[in-house]
Design an enzyme around this catalytic site. Structure first.
Site, PDB file in Angstrom:
ATOM      1  N   GLU A   8      -3.255   8.344   7.663  1.00  0.00           N
ATOM      2  CA  GLU A   8      -4.642   7.415   6.708  1.00  0.00           C
ATOM      3  C   GLU A   8      -4.991   6.224   7.772  1.00  0.00           C
ATOM      4  OE1 GLU A   8      -3.736   5.678   3.372  1.00  0.00           O
ATOM      5  OE2 GLU A   8      -5.494   4.521   2.840  1.00  0.00           O
ATOM      6  N   GLU A  29       2.145   1.819  -3.432  1.00  0.00           N
ATOM      7  CA  GLU A  29       1.046   2.624  -4.297  1.00  0.00           C
ATOM      8  C   GLU A  29       0.913   3.973  -4.101  1.00  0.00           C
ATOM      9  OE1 GLU A  29      -3.259   4.104  -3.442  1.00  0.00           O
ATOM     10  OE2 GLU A  29      -3.167   1.879  -2.845  1.00  0.00           O
ATOM     11  N   HIS A  30       0.774   4.571  -2.794  1.00  0.00           N
ATOM     12  CA  HIS A  30       1.222   6.093  -2.404  1.00  0.00           C
ATOM     13  C   HIS A  30       2.325   6.421  -3.394  1.00  0.00           C
ATOM     14  CE1 HIS A  30      -1.586   7.099   0.944  1.00  0.00           C
ATOM     15  NE2 HIS A  30      -1.789   6.006   0.607  1.00  0.00           N
ATOM     16  N   HIS A  44       0.787  -1.173   0.001  1.00  0.00           N
ATOM     17  CA  HIS A  44      -0.103  -0.081   0.156  1.00  0.00           C
ATOM     18  C   HIS A  44       0.894   1.332  -0.114  1.00  0.00           C
ATOM     19  CE1 HIS A  44      -1.896   3.319   2.435  1.00  0.00           C
ATOM     20  NE2 HIS A  44      -2.945   3.027   1.389  1.00  0.00           N
TER      21      HIS A  44
END
Lengths: 444, 434
Positions: free
Chosen positions: A148, A71-72, A68
């Site tokens: 997040e 992905e950022h 993840h």
């Protein structure tokens, strides 16, 4: 090789409906990249999605959250694009873009006017192989990911509860680790972790390109060969093999108290088989089972008994999704009415499950669910972006286009016996986690 | 009388040859109900969107929550169908429905297959015209609403929003939740629900959009069947209200690792001649995702939040500009400072030519992409009618975006944005806030 295939319409034949707008084509580039084109020419819009067959369940031990986090970082620049320039360029062309990560896949997507597809492919191909990460950007982005996690998990007791329940569900498989990662491990992720993961898994032979909207397969093939065709594959990438579950022999029970929740409830999940290529019948029966038991807040079996007849619950539900590379979950929830204890609510839920199996299936109810399933195929044609998403999800969880095409018919073919057999198979407390989310009593 | 209009947009800035064609027909039913229709026969279903202006703001304070409860009960039985029989009938027809109560409107959305059209409309008519509001259903759905009210009382975002509205619009329906309070909801009777329905769902305030496998003539007949027996007039609209809150920071203590902030001040009316300038300005300030200054400064350059956004909120009777974000308790003070500084910078300096051009290119390019399905288009058709826009708005809307200049934005930013007037409501355990 170019296949041109009509969308699965066999299930609709009995309604004598015209052929719908959607056609699906697929082919593979020489470097191993799969391409799927879903046509819808009603509006001059196109969605590009690139799906990688890698997700949180493929992370190295101790590096939870790296899929993840990477992905950022894919928005933080390449050898050819400055940090943020990717999204700025999409916006400057009137489009929107984003990305998402799950256990089995990571996907990047843009929605633009169809004549902008060339530029979108150019940029997406660039960041498949040319990512560049500055350490200072990595540190800022890691803080964004921690915020997040703060926002989506640590500030939400229901999310924390799901995370704990999921961790208890899997004794050995990495599905027990949250996609966003455990906080203490996110804090330690660095640029090299991201690059190691990136260089291995972000490659054309590990990717699926889905283009949906106002395009033709020939246009897509020309552009894909131009932009993705020259990219080198990663050698030696095998099909994914994750640690599998041992026999689950003992029910797990957990409870979490949190004053932030509105009311107490019970969630239970059972280990369940997923849709496998060429072998989707059990998953089809489980899908129908979830609908019959708890798919509708008024007409499902649990709602009828527990909410209407006995008035024990405010809300009940059952869920199942077969789109998973390895073993998935079948879930149940019950929120008791005020004054009913969690013990009594759980006992009532278990009694009603036993009644469901003992009494057999209401044929009218099954027919209604199948009618809705047929209609969903028609309504789905109105939203090509979510169709693209569904194809990507299926293909990255190990299914083929043939499996996707066969699925509506398999749902229609489910019999009452199939449903009861599936219920007896899946509703095994030894393979379940029963969780209680408890609102503490106020001190007087 | 039907009029047909074709939209062809020429986009200049990047010379995007993007063309969205939406042929809107203005339809009037034999019974006099007006609707906008886009025929789309390639998929055998129709999306229908019906909205009634007024909504929960038509309630008296002691009946707060009546509209919300009433809307939630429309699908709970009509005629000899009880809740479950109604649901079963809806499922058998694969009729998909949505009922929603807002501050300024209530709406009904439906999707039905062409093959089931008549039966689906007959069933939906029962829900809209003659719901039963059985006492058992009322009591059960009331429990669900009360459960939502209890959950909101423990939700930092909802708490921030409630307090912000209280301070912003005292003594107006906008000040309180349209869900009502436990007290008002518990006191509602069946008669209150019938009264709320007649107050909000009447022919003098209805707007209809239909997109799909249906002709103008069929739609006219359908609308007379579906809506013809509604009352002719509903309740009078509420008064206008000015934004009343003072600037500053108000903290609501809440045990959570991350504070939630809601911020804003008075806004701009939808029909103000500077609205488009404000709209473009807001894209650059905070509504543009990664393209916005606030996302750049608070998230991308400092990592202080996962997301921050601002919104123009032009309601029927009052208006705000609002924003929202969440940051760790130990970092939110810094985030608030950055927001104030960006607010002041925009008020004092406006935007650069490059920012303006990027925003205009995005907004004009993105507009046609909204028209990408029967449901979304039906929604747009209703929204346009409720704002009093003509069918040719679709063709001229991008020209209005393009006409906005740096001077327009400098003027509207100086006029609208005031860092001293910004009210922040923070829910959490923030550190370092005065």
């Amino acid at each position: 090789m170019l296949h041109r295939i009509l969308k699965p319409l066999a299930a609709l034949a009995c309604f004598a409906l015209p052929v719908t707008a959607e056609t699906v084509t697929d082919f593979t580039l020489d470097n191993g990249m799969e391409v799927v084109v879903i046509e819808d020419h009603r509006a001059p819009v196109v969605v590009q999605m690139v799906w990688y067959r890698v997700g949180a369940a493929d992370e190295p031990a101790g590096k939870s959250g790296i899929a993840h986090f990477l992905e950022h970082l894919l928005f933080r620049g390449t050898e050819n694009l400055a940090p943020g320039e990717f999204s700025e360029t999409v916006a400057a062309n009137g489009g929107t873009d984003n990305a998402f990560t799950s256990w089995d896949y990571t996907a990047y997507h843009q929605r633009v006017a169809s004549d902008r597809l060339d530029l979108m492919m150019q940029m997406e191909a660039d960041r498949m192989r040319n990512l560049k990460i500055a350490d200072e950007d990595m540190v800022i982005e890691r803080n964004v990911v921690l915020e997040e996690r703060n926002q989506r998990t640590d500030s939400d007791p229901a999310a924390l509860f799901r995370e704990q329940r999921n961790a208890a569900q899997y004794l050995n498989h990495p599905y027990g680790i949250p996609v966003i990662g455990w906080r203490h491990e996110i804090e330690q992720l660095d640029t090299q972790d991201a690059l190691d993961f990136y260089q291995r898994f972000y490659a054309p032979n590990n990717a699926i390109l889905i283009v949906a909207g106002d395009v033709t397969p020939d246009e897509v093939r020309d552009l894909a060969e131009k932009h993705y065709g020259p990219l080198a594959p990663t050698e030696g990438l095998e099909a994914r093999v994750r640690p599998q579950e041992p026999p689950q022999l003992s029910e797990r029970r957990l409870s979490l108290e949190d004053p932030r929740i509105g009311q107490s409830y019970i969630q239970r999940s059972y280990l369940a088989p997923e849709r496998d290529p060429g072998d989707q019948e059990t998953a089809a029966a489980l899908t129908i089972l979830a609908e019959l038991l708890g798919g509708s807040p008024t007409t499902s079996f649990m709602a009828k008994r527990l909410q209407f007849d006995e008035q024990i619950a405010v809300y009940t539900s059952a869920w199942y999704s077969g789109l998973s590379y390895d073993d998935t979950n079948f879930g149940l929830a019950i929120v008791p009415v005020p004054g009913v204890s969690l013990d009594d609510a759980e006992a009532a839920m278990d009694r009603v499950l036993a009644e469901f199996i003992a009494e057999g299936i209401d044929a009218d109810h099954l027919d209604r669910i199948k009618m809705q399933s047929r209609a969903a195929q028609i309504y789905a044609d109105d939203d090509v972006a979510s169709l693209a998403r569904r194809y990507g999800q299926a293909l990255t969880t190990g299914l083929t286009l043939d499996d996707i095409r066969a699925w509506p018919d398999l749902l229609q073919a489910v019999t009452p016996e199939d449903v009861i057999n599936a219920a007896e198979m899946v509703l095994d407390r030894n393979r379940a986690v029963t969780g209680r989310m408890i609102k503490p009593e106020l001190a007087q | 009388m039907t009029r047909i209009f074709t939209y062809v947009a020429a986009v200049f800035l990047l010379a995007l040859p993007l063309r969205a064609e939406v042929e809107i027909q203005e339809v009037t039913s034999p019974g006099g109900i007006k609707a906008w229709l886009v025929e789309e026969h390639s998929i055998p279903f129709t999306a229908l969107e019906i909205s009634f202006k007024g909504g929960a703001s038509l309630e008296a304070p002691d009946k707060r929550g009546a509209t919300n409860l009433m809307i939630a009960l429309l699908e709970e039985g009509t005629g000899d169908l009880d809740s479950r029989a109604f649901s079963a009938a809806r499922e058998a027809l694969a009729l998909e429905t949505g009922f929603d109560a807002g501050d300024d409107s209530v709406s009904v959305s439906a999707r039905f297959l062409t093959e089931n059209q008549d039966d689906a409309i007959a069933l939906l008519r029962g829900a809209i015209i003659a719901p039963n509001f059985d006492q058992t259903a009322v009591d059960r759905v009331r429990e669900q609403v009360l459960s939502n009210i209890r959950s909101d009382a423990q939700d930092p975002g909802a708490l921030a929003s409630r307090r912000f509205d209280e301070l912003a619009f005292p003594n107006h329906p906008y000040a309180t939740s349209r869900d009502g309070t436990a007290d008002t909801v518990n006191a509602l009777t069946r008669d209150d629900l019938f009264a709320a329905k007649d107050a909000t769902m009447a022919l003098d305030r209805v707007y209809v959009g239909a997109v799909g496998d249906i002709t103008a003539e069929e739609l006219g007949l359908l609308l007379d069947t579906l809506l013809g027996d509604l009352p002719a007039t509903g309740a009078p609209m509420p008064e206008r209200v000015e934004f009343a809150a003072e600037g500053g920071v108000e903290t609501i203590p809440f045990n959570t690792p991350q504070s939630v902030a809601m911020f804003g001040h008075a806004g701009i009316q939808r029909d103000d001649e500077d609205f488009f300038a404000a709209f473009v300005m807001n894209r650059i300030l905070g509504a543009g995702g990664f393209a916005s200054r606030l996302t750049q400064e608070v998230r991308e350059n400092r990592g202080l939040t996962y997301g921050i956004g601002t919104y123009l909120v032009p309601m029927e009777h009052g208006e705000m500009i609002l924003g929202q974000f969440a940051s760790s308790n130990d970092r939110i003070a810094e985030a608030i400072d950055v927001v104030r500084a960006e607010w002041a910078k925009m008020a004092n300096e406006g935007v650069t030519q490059e920012e303006l051009q990027a925003a205009q290119t995005y907004l004009t390019g993105a507009y046609p992409l909204r028209f990408d399905g029967n449901g979304p288009i039906a929604n747009i058709l209703v929204g346009m009618q409720m704002q009093g826009l003509a069918v040719d708005y679709i063709a001229t809307r991008n020209d209005k975006i393009r006409a906005v200049t740096q001077e327009d934005i400098a003027r509207v930013a100086a006029d609208l944005l005031d860092p001293e007037a910004l009210l922040f409501v923070v829910v959490g355990q923030p550190e370092g806030l005065e």
